[in-house]
Design a protein around this motif. Structure first.
Motif, PDB file in Angstrom:
ATOM      1  N   ALA A  16       0.805  -1.228   0.000  1.00 28.34           N
ATOM      2  CA  ALA A  16       0.000   0.000   0.000  1.00 28.34           C
ATOM      3  C   ALA A  16       0.838   1.279   0.000  1.00 28.34           C
ATOM      4  O   ALA A  16       0.285   2.370  -0.157  1.00 28.34           O
ATOM      5  CB  ALA A  16      -0.998   0.038   1.140  1.00 28.34           C
ATOM      6  N   GLU A  17       2.139   1.169   0.158  1.00 24.66           N
ATOM      7  CA  GLU A  17       2.979   2.362   0.118  1.00 24.66           C
ATOM      8  C   GLU A  17       3.488   2.605  -1.301  1.00 24.66           C
ATOM      9  O   GLU A  17       3.208   1.853  -2.230  1.00 24.66           O
ATOM     10  CB  GLU A  17       4.125   2.229   1.118  1.00 24.66           C
ATOM     11  N   THR A  18       4.251   3.688  -1.427  1.00 26.54           N
ATOM     12  CA  THR A  18       4.775   4.104  -2.730  1.00 26.54           C
ATOM     13  C   THR A  18       6.271   3.851  -2.800  1.00 26.54           C
ATOM     14  O   THR A  18       6.990   4.033  -1.814  1.00 26.54           O
ATOM     15  CB  THR A  18       4.495   5.602  -2.947  1.00 26.54           C
ATOM     16  N   VAL A  19       6.722   3.416  -3.963  1.00 28.24           N
ATOM     17  CA  VAL A  19       8.146   3.155  -4.174  1.00 28.24           C
ATOM     18  C   VAL A  19       8.566   3.731  -5.522  1.00 28.24           C
ATOM     19  O   VAL A  19       7.766   3.763  -6.469  1.00 28.24           O
ATOM     20  CB  VAL A  19       8.437   1.638  -4.108  1.00 28.24           C
ATOM     21  N   THR A  20       9.804   4.194  -5.588  1.00 27.05           N
ATOM     22  CA  THR A  20      10.349   4.745  -6.830  1.00 27.05           C
ATOM     23  C   THR A  20      11.607   4.002  -7.225  1.00 27.05           C
ATOM     24  O   THR A  20      12.533   3.865  -6.416  1.00 27.05           O
ATOM     25  CB  THR A  20      10.656   6.244  -6.674  1.00 27.05           C
ATOM     26  N   LEU A  21      11.623   3.526  -8.453  1.00 24.75           N
ATOM     27  CA  LEU A  21      12.780   2.819  -9.004  1.00 24.75           C
ATOM     28  C   LEU A  21      13.517   3.773  -9.949  1.00 24.75           C
ATOM     29  O   LEU A  21      12.893   4.434 -10.779  1.00 24.75           O
ATOM     30  CB  LEU A  21      12.332   1.563  -9.763  1.00 24.75           C
ATOM     31  N   SER A  22      14.831   3.791  -9.844  1.00 15.32           N
ATOM     32  CA  SER A  22      15.634   4.753 -10.605  1.00 15.32           C
ATOM     33  C   SER A  22      16.213   4.146 -11.877  1.00 15.32           C
ATOM     34  O   SER A  22      16.502   2.946 -11.927  1.00 15.32           O
ATOM     35  CB  SER A  22      16.784   5.270  -9.736  1.00 15.32           C
ATOM     36  N   ASN A  62      -2.459   3.864 -14.660  1.00 20.02           N
ATOM     37  CA  ASN A  62      -3.068   3.458 -13.386  1.00 20.02           C
ATOM     38  C   ASN A  62      -2.144   3.806 -12.215  1.00 20.02           C
ATOM     39  O   ASN A  62      -1.846   4.973 -11.995  1.00 20.02           O
ATOM     40  CB  ASN A  62      -3.427   1.978 -13.419  1.00 20.02           C
ATOM     41  N   ARG A  63      -1.642   2.814 -11.468  1.00 17.03           N
ATOM     42  CA  ARG A  63      -0.794   3.080 -10.309  1.00 17.03           C
ATOM     43  C   ARG A  63       0.664   3.351 -10.665  1.00 17.03           C
ATOM     44  O   ARG A  63       1.484   3.630  -9.774  1.00 17.03           O
ATOM     45  CB  ARG A  63      -0.871   1.892  -9.349  1.00 17.03           C
ATOM     46  N   PHE A  64       0.994   3.248 -11.940  1.00 16.76           N
ATOM     47  CA  PHE A  64       2.374   3.403 -12.385  1.00 16.76           C
ATOM     48  C   PHE A  64       2.547   4.749 -13.101  1.00 16.76           C
ATOM     49  O   PHE A  64       1.747   5.094 -13.974  1.00 16.76           O
ATOM     50  CB  PHE A  64       2.751   2.266 -13.329  1.00 16.76           C
ATOM     51  N   SER A  65       3.569   5.457 -12.744  1.00 17.83           N
ATOM     52  CA  SER A  65       3.869   6.719 -13.422  1.00 17.83           C
ATOM     53  C   SER A  65       5.384   6.877 -13.506  1.00 17.83           C
ATOM     54  O   SER A  65       6.134   6.216 -12.788  1.00 17.83           O
ATOM     55  CB  SER A  65       3.250   7.904 -12.675  1.00 17.83           C
ATOM     56  N   VAL A  66       5.804   7.729 -14.416  1.00 24.17           N
ATOM     57  CA  VAL A  66       7.239   7.956 -14.579  1.00 24.17           C
ATOM     58  C   VAL A  66       7.565   9.427 -14.339  1.00 24.17           C
ATOM     59  O   VAL A  66       6.707  10.300 -14.468  1.00 24.17           O
ATOM     60  CB  VAL A  66       7.737   7.538 -15.981  1.00 24.17           C
ATOM     61  N   ASN A  67       8.815   9.658 -13.978  1.00 25.62           N
ATOM     62  CA  ASN A  67       9.380  10.998 -13.915  1.00 25.62           C
ATOM     63  C   ASN A  67      10.481  11.056 -14.956  1.00 25.62           C
ATOM     64  O   ASN A  67      11.576  10.522 -14.738  1.00 25.62           O
ATOM     65  CB  ASN A  67       9.914  11.294 -12.519  1.00 25.62           C
ATOM     66  N   LYS A  73      18.733  12.852 -18.433  1.00 22.36           N
ATOM     67  CA  LYS A  73      18.696  11.471 -18.918  1.00 22.36           C
ATOM     68  C   LYS A  73      18.308  10.525 -17.788  1.00 22.36           C
ATOM     69  O   LYS A  73      18.981   9.517 -17.520  1.00 22.36           O
ATOM     70  CB  LYS A  73      20.026  11.093 -19.558  1.00 22.36           C
ATOM     71  N   SER A  74      17.214  10.873 -17.153  1.00 22.43           N
ATOM     72  CA  SER A  74      16.712  10.109 -16.028  1.00 22.43           C
ATOM     73  C   SER A  74      15.269   9.694 -16.293  1.00 22.43           C
ATOM     74  O   SER A  74      14.477  10.478 -16.842  1.00 22.43           O
ATOM     75  CB  SER A  74      16.791  10.959 -14.757  1.00 22.43           C
ATOM     76  N   PHE A  75      14.930   8.466 -15.884  1.00 16.87           N
ATOM     77  CA  PHE A  75      13.599   7.915 -16.182  1.00 16.87           C
ATOM     78  C   PHE A  75      13.207   7.006 -15.024  1.00 16.87           C
ATOM     79  O   PHE A  75      13.425   5.799 -15.072  1.00 16.87           O
ATOM     80  CB  PHE A  75      13.678   7.147 -17.505  1.00 16.87           C
ATOM     81  N   SER A  76      12.616   7.561 -13.986  1.00 12.68           N
ATOM     82  CA  SER A  76      12.279   6.767 -12.813  1.00 12.68           C
ATOM     83  C   SER A  76      10.822   6.313 -12.857  1.00 12.68           C
ATOM     84  O   SER A  76       9.970   6.961 -13.461  1.00 12.68           O
ATOM     85  CB  SER A  76      12.549   7.557 -11.528  1.00 12.68           C
ATOM     86  N   LEU A  77      10.563   5.193 -12.217  1.00 12.90           N
ATOM     87  CA  LEU A  77       9.221   4.598 -12.165  1.00 12.90           C
ATOM     88  C   LEU A  77       8.680   4.706 -10.754  1.00 12.90           C
ATOM     89  O   LEU A  77       9.343   4.266  -9.802  1.00 12.90           O
ATOM     90  CB  LEU A  77       9.276   3.129 -12.572  1.00 12.90           C
ATOM     91  N   LYS A  78       7.504   5.259 -10.610  1.00  8.62           N
ATOM     92  CA  LYS A  78       6.841   5.336  -9.320  1.00  8.62           C
ATOM     93  C   LYS A  78       5.659   4.392  -9.312  1.00  8.62           C
ATOM     94  O   LYS A  78       4.810   4.428 -10.212  1.00  8.62           O
ATOM     95  CB  LYS A  78       6.375   6.761  -9.012  1.00  8.62           C
ATOM     96  N   ILE A  79       5.623   3.539  -8.294  1.00  8.44           N
ATOM     97  CA  ILE A  79       4.507   2.620  -8.111  1.00  8.44           C
ATOM     98  C   ILE A  79       3.765   3.064  -6.859  1.00  8.44           C
ATOM     99  O   ILE A  79       4.334   3.075  -5.756  1.00  8.44           O
ATOM    100  CB  ILE A  79       4.988   1.168  -7.959  1.00  8.44           C
ATOM    101  N   SER A  80       2.527   3.430  -7.025  1.00 11.85           N
ATOM    102  CA  SER A  80       1.694   3.885  -5.911  1.00 11.85           C
ATOM    103  C   SER A  80       0.827   2.745  -5.402  1.00 11.85           C
ATOM    104  O   SER A  80       0.496   1.823  -6.169  1.00 11.85           O
ATOM    105  CB  SER A  80       0.805   5.046  -6.350  1.00 11.85           C
TER     106      SER A  80
END
Lengths: 114, 114
Positions: A16-22, A62-67, A73-80
């Motif tokens: 249920a928490e949020t995580v960001t992958l780099s 949906n629950r996935f978004s990118v920054n 040249k950065s592309f991180s994935l946020k999973i909510s």
């Protein structure tokens, strides 16, 4: 050389928490696509989200978004709202129109703690 | 829809033996790729093809050969298998055209060389 770097070999998050992958990448091309793929224990590669480099707006699924930070040249994935089914290996990748290569990072293993 | 099919799914080889892995796609895709996946290394590109009759080297081509005699098939050959070639092999295909470059993957082949 065209490279993709994922600096986090492993990540864990509470359900249920949020995580960001780099993810960072290196290319001199201007026309390319960026992807996040999920690989569960079944080994099947599943497309999570896609970003066209020419689009400034960050992609959302949906629950996935990118920054997407093109200059950096950065592309991180946020999973909510992380779910147990999100546990998998996650790979960042890009495809360059000119070279027509699909290049992957080393992957990040995501664990979801109940 | 079959998508991308790899044959075989599993194989055990003795050192020095040869074998061919078959990748078949039914989506009329132009681009096809062979990768190997090893722990901590992500997916590394072995060889790829941008069209029927064309092949090109990726980042780890040594010990492998490929052929693309028909558009729908991409073959990966090991002439003299070595234990270092123990890995999981993935094939992928991408279509040409204006649609964003989504890759479709086979289910993988687990190869063990003893």
């Amino acid at each position: 050389a065209q490279t993709v770097t994922q600096s986090q070999p492993e990540m864990s998050v509470q359900e249920a928490e949020t995580v960001t992958l780099s993810c960072t990448y290196d290319t001199s091309e201007s026309d390319y696509y960026l992807f996040w793929y999920k690989q569960p224990p079944s080994r099947q590669m599943i497309l999570v989200i896609r970003q066209e480099a020419y689009k400034q707006q960050n992609a959302t699924e949906n629950r996935f978004s990118v920054n997407f930070q093109k200059a950096a040249k950065s592309f991180s994935l946020k999973i909510s709202d992380s779910q147990l089914g999100d546990a998998a290996m996650y790979f960042c990748a890009y495809w360059v129109q000119g070279a027509q290569k699909l290049v992957f990072g080393q992957g990040t293993r995501l664990t979801i703690n109940p | 829809n079959a998508g991308v099919t790899q044959t075989p799914k599993f194989r055990v080889l003795k050192t020095g033996q040869s074998m061919t892995l078959l990748c078949a796609q039914d989506m009329n895709h132009e681009y096809m790729y062979w990768y190997r996946q090893d722990p901590g290394m992500g997916l590394r590109l072995i060889h790829y093809s941008v069209g029927e009759g064309t092949t090109a080297k990726g980042e780890v081509p040594d010990g492998y050969n490929v052929s693309r005699l028909k558009k729908q098939n991409f073959l990966l050959g090991l002439e003299s298998a070595a234990p270092s070639q123990t890995s999981v092999y993935f094939c992928a295909s991408i279509g040409a055209g204006p649609i964003a470059a989504e890759a479709f993957f086979g289910q993988g082949t687990r190869l063990t060389v003893v």
